[in-house]
Write a protein that holds these residues in place. Structure first.
Motif, mmCIF file in Angstrom:
data_model
loop_
_atom_site.group_PDB
_atom_site.id
_atom_site.type_symbol
_atom_site.label_atom_id
_atom_site.label_comp_id
_atom_site.label_asym_id
_atom_site.label_seq_id
_atom_site.Cartn_x
_atom_site.Cartn_y
_atom_site.Cartn_z
ATOM 1 N N VAL A 61 0.807 -1.226 -0.091
ATOM 2 C CA VAL A 61 -0.063 -0.073 -0.025
ATOM 3 C C VAL A 61 0.815 1.161 0.059
ATOM 4 C CG1 VAL A 61 -1.798 1.500 1.326
ATOM 5 C CG2 VAL A 61 -2.063 -1.097 1.075
ATOM 6 N N ILE A 62 2.092 1.399 0.795
ATOM 7 C CA ILE A 62 2.971 2.482 0.840
ATOM 8 C C ILE A 62 3.457 2.699 -0.368
ATOM 9 C CG2 ILE A 62 4.949 3.288 1.907
ATOM 10 C CD1 ILE A 62 3.975 1.890 4.550
ATOM 11 N N GLY A 63 3.870 1.593 -1.090
ATOM 12 C CA GLY A 63 4.545 1.747 -2.403
ATOM 13 C C GLY A 63 3.521 2.020 -3.406
ATOM 14 N N ALA A 64 2.460 1.725 -3.337
ATOM 15 C CA ALA A 64 1.367 2.179 -4.448
ATOM 16 C C ALA A 64 1.206 3.818 -4.206
ATOM 17 C CB ALA A 64 0.221 1.482 -4.289
ATOM 18 N N ALA A 65 0.783 4.139 -2.871
ATOM 19 C CA ALA A 65 0.743 5.615 -2.519
ATOM 20 C C ALA A 65 1.934 6.169 -2.910
ATOM 21 C CB ALA A 65 0.266 5.599 -1.243
ATOM 22 N N ALA A 66 2.953 5.938 -2.656
ATOM 23 C CA ALA A 66 4.324 6.707 -3.185
ATOM 24 C C ALA A 66 4.398 6.919 -4.701
ATOM 25 C CB ALA A 66 5.344 5.923 -2.609
ATOM 26 N N LEU A 67 3.883 5.907 -5.318
ATOM 27 C CA LEU A 67 4.018 5.877 -6.716
ATOM 28 C C LEU A 67 2.971 7.135 -7.229
ATOM 29 C CD1 LEU A 67 4.772 4.929 -9.837
ATOM 30 C CD2 LEU A 67 2.937 3.212 -9.561
ATOM 31 N N GLY A 68 1.621 6.820 -6.603
ATOM 32 C CA GLY A 68 0.683 8.133 -6.930
ATOM 33 C C GLY A 68 1.149 9.274 -6.486
ATOM 34 N N ARG A 69 2.006 9.675 -5.488
ATOM 35 C CA ARG A 69 2.505 10.867 -5.327
ATOM 36 C C ARG A 69 3.505 11.319 -6.186
ATOM 37 N NH1 ARG A 69 1.439 15.184 -2.087
ATOM 38 N NH2 ARG A 69 3.244 16.291 -1.419
ATOM 39 N N ILE A 70 4.450 10.138 -6.543
ATOM 40 C CA ILE A 70 5.546 10.675 -7.724
ATOM 41 C C ILE A 70 5.082 11.124 -8.914
ATOM 42 C CG2 ILE A 70 7.313 9.612 -8.882
ATOM 43 C CD1 ILE A 70 8.034 7.999 -6.601
ATOM 44 N N ILE A 71 4.088 10.475 -9.404
ATOM 45 C CA ILE A 71 3.514 10.953 -10.854
ATOM 46 C C ILE A 71 2.463 12.082 -10.784
ATOM 47 C CG2 ILE A 71 3.333 8.512 -11.671
ATOM 48 C CD1 ILE A 71 0.376 8.477 -11.212
ATOM 49 N N SER A 72 2.166 12.492 -9.603
ATOM 50 C CA SER A 72 1.379 13.615 -9.461
ATOM 51 C C SER A 72 2.106 14.834 -9.262
ATOM 52 C CB SER A 72 0.564 13.573 -8.107
ATOM 53 O OG SER A 72 -0.411 12.460 -8.128
ATOM 54 N N ARG A 73 3.346 14.557 -8.746
ATOM 55 C CA ARG A 73 4.201 15.929 -8.651
ATOM 56 C C ARG A 73 5.787 15.634 -9.317
ATOM 57 N NH1 ARG A 73 1.686 19.541 -5.277
ATOM 58 N NH2 ARG A 73 0.442 18.815 -4.069
ATOM 59 N N PRO A 74 5.634 15.553 -10.360
ATOM 60 C CA PRO A 74 7.073 15.772 -11.228
ATOM 61 C C PRO A 74 7.674 16.835 -11.017
ATOM 62 C CG PRO A 74 5.463 16.089 -12.802
ATOM 63 C CD PRO A 74 4.630 15.762 -11.550
ATOM 64 N N ARG A 75 8.867 16.849 -11.562
ATOM 65 C CA ARG A 75 9.809 18.099 -11.432
ATOM 66 C C ARG A 75 9.139 19.154 -12.215
ATOM 67 N NH1 ARG A 75 15.959 15.739 -11.725
ATOM 68 N NH2 ARG A 75 15.980 14.798 -9.679
ATOM 69 N N ARG A 76 9.254 20.410 -12.034
ATOM 70 C CA ARG A 76 8.641 21.408 -12.783
ATOM 71 C C ARG A 76 9.199 21.459 -14.361
ATOM 72 N NH1 ARG A 76 5.452 24.811 -10.078
ATOM 73 N NH2 ARG A 76 5.433 24.819 -7.923
ATOM 74 N N ALA A 77 10.489 21.071 -14.396
ATOM 75 C CA ALA A 77 11.232 21.463 -15.662
ATOM 76 C C ALA A 77 10.471 20.180 -16.534
ATOM 77 C CB ALA A 77 12.605 20.945 -15.581
ATOM 78 N N VAL A 78 9.934 18.923 -16.081
ATOM 79 C CA VAL A 78 9.702 18.022 -17.080
ATOM 80 C C VAL A 78 8.247 18.492 -17.698
ATOM 81 C CG1 VAL A 78 8.488 15.822 -16.872
ATOM 82 C CG2 VAL A 78 10.261 16.354 -15.642
ATOM 83 N N SER A 79 7.186 19.433 -17.038
ATOM 84 C CA SER A 79 6.142 19.862 -17.821
ATOM 85 C C SER A 79 5.920 21.243 -17.991
ATOM 86 C CB SER A 79 5.003 19.337 -16.503
ATOM 87 O OG SER A 79 3.847 19.942 -17.071
ATOM 88 N N ARG A 80 5.743 21.343 -19.219
ATOM 89 C CA ARG A 80 5.382 22.927 -19.768
ATOM 90 C C ARG A 80 3.951 23.209 -19.067
ATOM 91 N NH1 ARG A 80 5.546 21.176 -25.614
ATOM 92 N NH2 ARG A 80 3.974 22.645 -25.627
ATOM 93 N N PHE A 81 3.073 22.466 -18.554
ATOM 94 C CA PHE A 81 1.652 22.616 -18.275
ATOM 95 C C PHE A 81 1.491 23.172 -16.933
ATOM 96 C CE2 PHE A 81 1.610 19.518 -21.657
ATOM 97 C CZ PHE A 81 1.352 20.211 -22.594
ATOM 98 N N GLY A 82 2.443 23.169 -15.942
ATOM 99 C CA GLY A 82 2.336 23.457 -14.528
ATOM 100 C C GLY A 82 1.675 22.266 -13.932
ATOM 101 N N SER A 83 1.955 22.365 -12.480
ATOM 102 C CA SER A 83 1.795 20.996 -11.581
ATOM 103 C C SER A 83 0.218 20.904 -11.475
ATOM 104 C CB SER A 83 2.420 21.593 -10.157
ATOM 105 O OG SER A 83 1.771 22.589 -9.693
ATOM 106 N N GLN A 84 -0.704 21.770 -11.598
ATOM 107 C CA GLN A 84 -1.893 21.438 -11.377
ATOM 108 C C GLN A 84 -2.371 20.695 -12.613
ATOM 109 O OE1 GLN A 84 -4.484 24.338 -9.611
ATOM 110 N NE2 GLN A 84 -6.278 23.394 -10.537
ATOM 111 N N ARG A 85 -2.208 20.727 -13.750
ATOM 112 C CA ARG A 85 -2.568 20.113 -14.997
ATOM 113 C C ARG A 85 -1.882 18.928 -14.982
ATOM 114 N NH1 ARG A 85 -3.432 21.891 -20.189
ATOM 115 N NH2 ARG A 85 -4.928 23.460 -19.160
#
Length: 332
Positions: A61-85
């Protein structure tokens, strides 16, 4: 409040994607990959103790939740659309891989098609897609009951519960729930091997599904307004006799809405369980499978509308507000 509305709309998008596209191929399905990983972990961690099972379930469960956290908040440089998008997209994708509403109704339809054509052997062969009970020797009535009960229970497990936890806690919530439910399916059995080791996974699944099961009963009643009083009575008076605190609620609601009777003797290998009678009317029949599948689809559709509605209204109001301000500037 804005974050909740955004999450709700993202979850609704994930539900719509599942209805449109169905599940990803098994070879690359994240849930299947998670299951294989946890099978390997079980070989290393298994011990006939509750504490060992709690460690095992906790890691999953902790591993799955951590994965969800990671994909929800990537580094800002990775996305041009902003963290909320990015967060919205991640939750939509997580919901899509966590729910299985279309696969559920399609599996039920395959069993119903075989049984309606008189091919009970084929219907029995397809039944394990939906239930864990022994299909050998089941007649038309018992096959029908098994499928309707599975549609009811899995409308909670495979649709409403992941959607609920996604709306409440985002991608970490929906993936953590899917991990809990998958682990329960893997080890949450009352067998000699898993009675202790699977205890933590089973109790965690009961907890995670408690609110969604009752939410499902409410949405079932809203989907079939003529049956509101019957659903209420069945959930209040009959469901508590069921050994599962959540499956009984969903099955009672479906039985009452469909006007059929569920419950009876279930055989799981060498184990026999007597389930309480739920609903009123004749025993479930082949025709009730199609009606139960339609009810499950309607529950998903209404749930998606409820989740997306507030955000749609908010966007429309904001659009009208911008239009009014634009007109004021022109008039000025």
């Amino acid at each position: 409040m804005t974050a909740v509305l955004t999450r709700s709309a993202a979850v609704a998008a994930g539900l719509a994607a599942d209805r449109l596209f169905g599940e990803p191929p098994a070879a690359i399905h994240p849930v299947a990959l998670f299951g294989k990983t946890m099978q390997a972990a079980e070989h290393r961690l298994y011990s006939n103790r509750r504490s060992a099972g709690a460690v095992y379930a906790g890691l999953g469960v902790i591993g799955a939740a951590a994965l969800g956290r990671i994909i929800s908040r990537p580094r800002r440089a990775v996305s041009r659309f902003g963290s909320q998008r990015v967060s919205w997209t991640a939750l939509s994708a997580a919901t899509y891989v966590a729910v299985a509403g279309r696969a559920l109704t399609e599996s039920a339809s395959r069993v119903a098609d075989a049984a309606s054509q008189g091919d009970l052997a084929l219907a029995r062969a397809r039944l394990p897609e939906l239930v864990g009970r022994d299909p050998s020797g089941l007649g038309t009535e018992e096959i029908s009951r098994a499928v309707v009960e599975s549609l009811a229970e899995n409308t909670v497990d495979a649709v409403v519960a992941p959607a609920f936890w996604g709306a409440v806690a985002g991608a970490p919530g929906v993936l953590a729930y899917r991990a809990v439910n998958t682990l329960d399916a893997m080890v949450g059995h009352r067998s000699d091997r898993y009675l202790r080791f699977g205890w933590a996974a089973a109790r965690a699944d009961d907890f995670a599904g408690w609110i969604p099961a009752r939410l499902t009963a409410v949405v079932v009643a809203c989907s079939r307004p003529a049956s509101v009083s019957r659903v209420w009575r069945a959930v209040r008076l009959q469901a508590p006799a069921h050994p599962s605190p959540n499956a009984g609620v969903a099955e009672a609601a479906f039985a009452a809405a469909l006007g059929c009777r569920l419950g009876g003797v279930n055989v799981y290998g060498s184990r026999v369980e007597e389930r309480p009678l739920l609903g009123q009317g004749p025993p479930a029949s082949i025709g009730d499978i199609g009606r139960a599948a339609a009810l499950s689809r309607d529950v998903v559709a209404l749930l998606a509308a409820l989740l997306s509605g507030p955000s749609i209204i908010r966007v429309m109001r904001a659009s009208r507000g911008r239009g009014a301000r634009g007109n004021e500037r022109k008039d000025g």
